[in-house]
Design an enzyme around this catalytic site. Structure first.
Site, PDB file in Angstrom:
ATOM      1  N   LYS A  32      47.680  63.076  27.148  1.00 52.24           N
ATOM      2  CA  LYS A  32      48.076  62.936  25.740  1.00 52.24           C
ATOM      3  C   LYS A  32      47.482  64.070  24.909  1.00 52.24           C
ATOM      4  CE  LYS A  32      46.256  58.792  25.390  1.00 52.24           C
ATOM      5  NZ  LYS A  32      45.842  58.656  26.799  1.00 52.24           N
ATOM      6  N   GLU A 219      44.021  60.097  19.550  1.00 56.79           N
ATOM      7  CA  GLU A 219      43.303  58.819  19.506  1.00 56.79           C
ATOM      8  C   GLU A 219      43.826  57.934  18.365  1.00 56.79           C
ATOM      9  OE1 GLU A 219      41.127  58.116  21.835  1.00 56.79           O
ATOM     10  OE2 GLU A 219      40.372  60.041  22.575  1.00 56.79           O
ATOM     11  N   GLN A 249      42.650  51.610  24.873  1.00 52.18           N
ATOM     12  CA  GLN A 249      41.391  52.297  24.592  1.00 52.18           C
ATOM     13  C   GLN A 249      40.962  52.128  23.141  1.00 52.18           C
ATOM     14  OE1 GLN A 249      40.682  56.197  26.617  1.00 52.18           O
ATOM     15  NE2 GLN A 249      42.870  56.057  27.025  1.00 52.18           N
TER      16      GLN A 249
HETATM   17  P1  ATP Z   1      42.378  60.054  27.339  1.00 49.70           P
HETATM   18  O1  ATP Z   1      43.227  58.829  27.237  1.00 49.70           O
HETATM   19  O2  ATP Z   1      41.152  59.801  28.135  1.00 49.70           O
HETATM   20  O3  ATP Z   1      42.143  60.703  26.026  1.00 49.70           O
HETATM   21  P2  ATP Z   1      44.498  61.953  27.796  1.00 49.70           P
HETATM   22  O4  ATP Z   1      45.713  61.151  27.989  1.00 49.70           O
HETATM   23  O5  ATP Z   1      44.284  62.590  26.489  1.00 49.70           O
HETATM   24  O6  ATP Z   1      43.214  61.106  28.233  1.00 49.70           O
HETATM   25  P3  ATP Z   1      44.071  64.606  28.835  1.00 49.70           P
HETATM   26  O7  ATP Z   1      42.626  64.693  28.530  1.00 49.70           O
HETATM   27  O8  ATP Z   1      45.030  65.347  28.000  1.00 49.70           O
HETATM   28  O9  ATP Z   1      44.490  63.066  28.932  1.00 49.70           O
HETATM   29  O10 ATP Z   1      44.335  65.012  30.360  1.00 49.70           O
HETATM   30  C1  ATP Z   1      43.526  64.504  31.401  1.00 49.70           C
HETATM   31  C2  ATP Z   1      43.338  65.570  32.478  1.00 49.70           C
HETATM   32  O11 ATP Z   1      44.560  65.799  33.143  1.00 49.70           O
HETATM   33  C3  ATP Z   1      42.889  66.897  31.907  1.00 49.70           C
HETATM   34  O12 ATP Z   1      41.999  67.495  32.805  1.00 49.70           O
HETATM   35  C4  ATP Z   1      44.198  67.659  31.820  1.00 49.70           C
HETATM   36  O13 ATP Z   1      43.995  69.051  31.877  1.00 49.70           O
HETATM   37  C5  ATP Z   1      44.952  67.168  33.046  1.00 49.70           C
HETATM   38  N1  ATP Z   1      46.423  67.225  32.892  1.00 49.70           N
HETATM   39  C6  ATP Z   1      47.165  66.599  31.966  1.00 49.70           C
HETATM   40  N2  ATP Z   1      48.481  66.842  32.125  1.00 49.70           N
HETATM   41  C7  ATP Z   1      48.588  67.652  33.206  1.00 49.70           C
HETATM   42  C8  ATP Z   1      49.696  68.270  33.905  1.00 49.70           C
HETATM   43  N3  ATP Z   1      50.956  68.099  33.514  1.00 49.70           N
HETATM   44  N4  ATP Z   1      49.391  69.042  34.976  1.00 49.70           N
HETATM   45  C9  ATP Z   1      48.121  69.210  35.370  1.00 49.70           C
HETATM   46  N5  ATP Z   1      47.054  68.673  34.776  1.00 49.70           N
HETATM   47  C10 ATP Z   1      47.268  67.892  33.701  1.00 49.70           C
HETATM   48 MG    MG Z   2      42.783  62.371  25.044  1.00 50.32          MG
END
Ligand code: ATP
Ligand code: MG
Length: 700
Positions: A32, A219, A249
């Site tokens: 995200k 968030e 979360q």
């Molecule tokens: P949270 O809910 O904990 O905030 P999030 O949904 O924001 O998590 P991110 O932090 O954006 O997730 O991504 C989690 C991990 O996955 C990071 O290391 C990110 O670089 C990697 N990632 C996300 N999308 C991809 C993708 N399409 N290809 C490779 N790696 C990815």
């Molecule tokens: Mg995040």
């Protein structure tokens, strides 16, 4: 791991949806935050004529640290120049920007002060006429929740349910009067006042809506009602925004955040594009299954699926410990063992053969006080660490002293700052003198500083007291003048050091501290702080993409104006190679290859389920929020996760028998274990041998 620029089709869809409101609703680690960063790039680069300037894009994060991190990530995609112009900040920092620019319409000077929680506490005790800290804290809490719901004192009183609440609402009215006299705002006002301003002043609203082409919110599940109102006002009819969040979360309900903001979005914006992300890129299968099992016990608002193609990885470990000390020893032993094994075995986290570094580890716990025993054990084992989410550098008494002085230079009406500065260090101005000054100021409705120079003050004070006050006033005046005209780091340093010498601050620290060592440590903090401010005054050569450039010069006074915001939510986000100790709340949004969740006991996580003051419904709500906290904790881990609990734990002064948290059983590790793939183990072992062989010294 895939190339840094890659996005999956659903992420791509979110990034390319540019002509209306968009909500990305998805589980942990599904990318995200990555969507936000890529969407910023997309908005900057979209076709000729349609692209936005950096300053038209606002991305809102939960902490200053997250903002700094997002700016870094954006920089990698769009270059330093564009990244610099982006508005990436917390809701609070954005609120400050708004109020400094347009707060005059609310009667606020651009130099207004921002009070911290201690100041607020002091004013409430005063305004409510109590010396009881617990009572003042209850008021503080009640007032904060009201403000977060957008209620003023009169509205709060009208809806008060009992005599306690009526009293708190009345104290709130007096508190507000003082704030306006001080030209000061509290934290909640940084959201509430911009909402009031934009609601009331059509012109200001129009200006901000025109200035912002797109607003992105990370968030989103942890926003409160006022923050949602601010988002609506900033984006207006056009509703150009992207919100990303995960209802599982949502962990700030206790502070007024409301999941209603998620539920309302599709109703308030019928054109809302809702996008789900289902692939988790962060964690191994074992970790993700444990997380999914735990959160399955909560009622579902939005159904979500989450899968990972990282393979099963190491099983999740559960560690039983005899005591807190034992738990800390086990943690240290685990860290050392993992380091000794090397990254080769560990799949997702460290690329094969690469050593595991200190910054790859995090120890997460429910409450700040749990950190202490770990700090001792880590120091003993000489493992470098930082503590986040606990007492910040800026909460220290010496730093707050200096900030009070700076605040006073910027805003002389700031009475709390005046009182702290005039008594730190002591300069022969006693309580009686200050009480008389306070009375005089109250009578004439002026600030303490203004009262100090009034002609008729002489009748209320002795000549000696008056002399001391005038001397202080002249000193502040003179310092303010110099701070206004000192520009750049090179000039700022001698000014700041000279000021500390003039007020004899180093001696003050030694006088107030029995231990020489502590006094010296405090003085070191002070010098650190001076350096930190001086650096912000600019004029120094720094490396940039185009070579070395000189940073923009600012006066000490200009820097002092912005300090409150930087400090308020500041975690100093320096990227050191150290282990992280953090509360679960402060770990939100972050990730580490190796995570240990500690103190996973009934009574700690979930926290105090035997609280008799809670109704059955609020107990259920608490349990659900605690379960989300556990989910957040588990999903911070990339490669390995260990969960430890205490067989004996401290409760107040007693030591009591401890029981494992129900959340440990909810991870259903036994069922998962069956799914562990023996081929994975074999592959890991092979890699381990290969790494060892590669690392072994070769004979000549
Ligand atoms: P949270 O809910 O904990 O905030 P999030 O949904 O924001 O998590 P991110 O932090 O954006 O997730 O991504 C989690 C991990 O996955 C990071 O290391 C990110 O670089 C990697 N990632 C996300 N999308 C991809 C993708 N399409 N290809 C490779 N790696 C990815
Ligand atoms: Mg995040």
């Amino acid at each position: 791991m895939s190339a840094p620029a890659s996005l999956n089709p659903a992420q791509m869809q979110a990034v390319h949806h540019l002509d209306g409101p968009c909500l990305v609703l998805a589980g942990a680690g599904s990318g995200k935050t990555r969507v936000i960063v890529h969407k910023i790039a997309r908005l900057l680069q979209r076709g000729p004529g349609a692209e936005l300037a950096p300053s038209q894009i606002a991305a809102i994060t939960f902490t200053n640290k997250a903002a700094a991190e997002m700016r870094e990530r954006a920089k990698a995609l769009v270059g330093a120049k564009a990244a610099k112009g982006l508005v990436i900040s917390t809701f609070h920092a954005l609120g400050v920007r708004l109020l400094r620019a347009d707060g005059a319409a609310l009667g606020l000077k651009p130099t207004f002060s921002i009070l911290d929680s201690d100041d607020v506490h002091g004013i409430l005790r005063d305004a409510g006429g109590t010396t009881d800290a617990a009572t003042a804290r209850r008021w503080q809490w009640a007032i904060s929740l009201w403000k977060n719901q957008g209620l003023d004192a009169a509205q709060a009183e009208a809806q008060a349910a009992n005599p306690d609440e009526i009293q708190a609402a009345r104290v709130m009215a007096r508190y507000q009067e003082r704030l306006s006299a001080y030209q000061a705002v509290d934290f909640d006002d940084l959201i509430g006042l911009p909402v009031a301003l934009l609601t009331r002043e059509a012109e200001v609203r129009g200006k901000w809506q025109a200035a912002l082409g797109h607003v992105l919110v990370d968030e989103y599940q942890d926003t409160n009602a006022q923050q949602y109102a601010l988002l609506r006002l900033l984006t207006g009819e056009r509703a150009m925004f992207t919100a990303v969040g995960d209802d599982d979360q949502s962990i700030y309900g206790w502070r007024g955040a409301t999941i209603d903001n998620l539920k309302r979005l599709p109703e308030d914006y019928p054109k809302l594009k809702v996008i789900a992300l289902e692939q988790n890129y962060r964690s191994t299968g074992n970790i993700l299954r444990a997380a999914n099992c735990v959160i399955a016990a909560n009622p579902k608002i939005f159904e979500k699926k989450l899968w990972s193609d990282h393979g099963d990885g190491d099983p999740v470990r559960v560690i039983e410990c005899d005591s807190e000390e034992h738990q800390a020893e086990r943690a240290v032993a685990r860290i050392q063992a993992l380091r000794a094994q090397g990254g080769a075995v560990l799949g997702a986290g460290a690329p094969e053969g690469q050593a595991i570094e200190w910054k790859d580890f995090a120890i997460l716990y429910r409450a700040n006080h749990q950190a202490r025993v770990f700090e001792q054990a880590l120091r003993k084992a000489q493992i470098p660490y930082k503590v986040s989410g606990g007492q910040s550098y800026f909460d220290r008494a010496e730093i707050k002293d200096l900030c009070a002085w700076l605040r006073l230079l910027v805003n002389q009406d700031d009475d709390p700052a005046f009182l702290r500065a005039v008594t730190t260090p002591k300069r022969g101005i006693g309580h009686q003198t200050l009480a008389a000054l306070g009375q005089f100021a109250g009578q004439w409705k002026v600030s303490l500083y203004e009262a100090l120079f009034a002609d008729s003050l002489g009748t209320a004070l002795t000549a000696k007291a008056l002399g001391s006050l005038h001397e202080f006033g002249r000193f502040v005046n003179d310092l303010e003048q110099r701070a206004r005209h000192t520009r750049g780091a090179e000039e700022a340093r001698p000014l700041l050091l000279g000021w500390l010498k003039d007020i004899d601050y180093e001696q003050h620290l030694h006088d107030g501290e029995d231990s020489e060592k502590l006094a010296t440590a405090r003085w070191t903090n002070v010098l650190d702080f001076v350096d930190w401010i001086a650096k912000r005054c600019g004029g120094e050569m720094v490396q940039d993409v185009g070579g070395t450039v000189e940073t923009e010069k600012k006066s000490v006074l200009e820097v002092a104006q912005t300090i409150a915001v930087i400090l308020s939510l500041a975690e100093r986000g320096d990227e050191q190679n150290v282990l992280t100790l953090s509360t679960l709340h402060a770990a939100k949004g972050l990730e580490w290859p190796h995570v240990m969740l500690v103190g996973v006991n009934e009574g700690l996580l979930p926290f105090k389920m035997d609280d008799e003051s809670l109704t059955p419904e609020s107990l259920v709500q608490r349990l659900e929020e605690e379960r989300r906290l556990m989910y957040v904790g588990i999903t911070r881990a990339r490669s390995t996760l260990a969960v430890s609990w205490l067989k004996r734990r401290k409760r107040g002064r007693e030591t009591v028998a401890g029981a494992p948290s129900r959340f440990i059983a909810e991870m259903k590790l036994d069922e998962n274990r069956v799914q562990e793939d023996p081929r994975e183990r074999l592959k890991a072992l092979r890699a381990q041998f290969a790494a060892r062989a590669a690392a072994a010294p070769t004979s000549p």
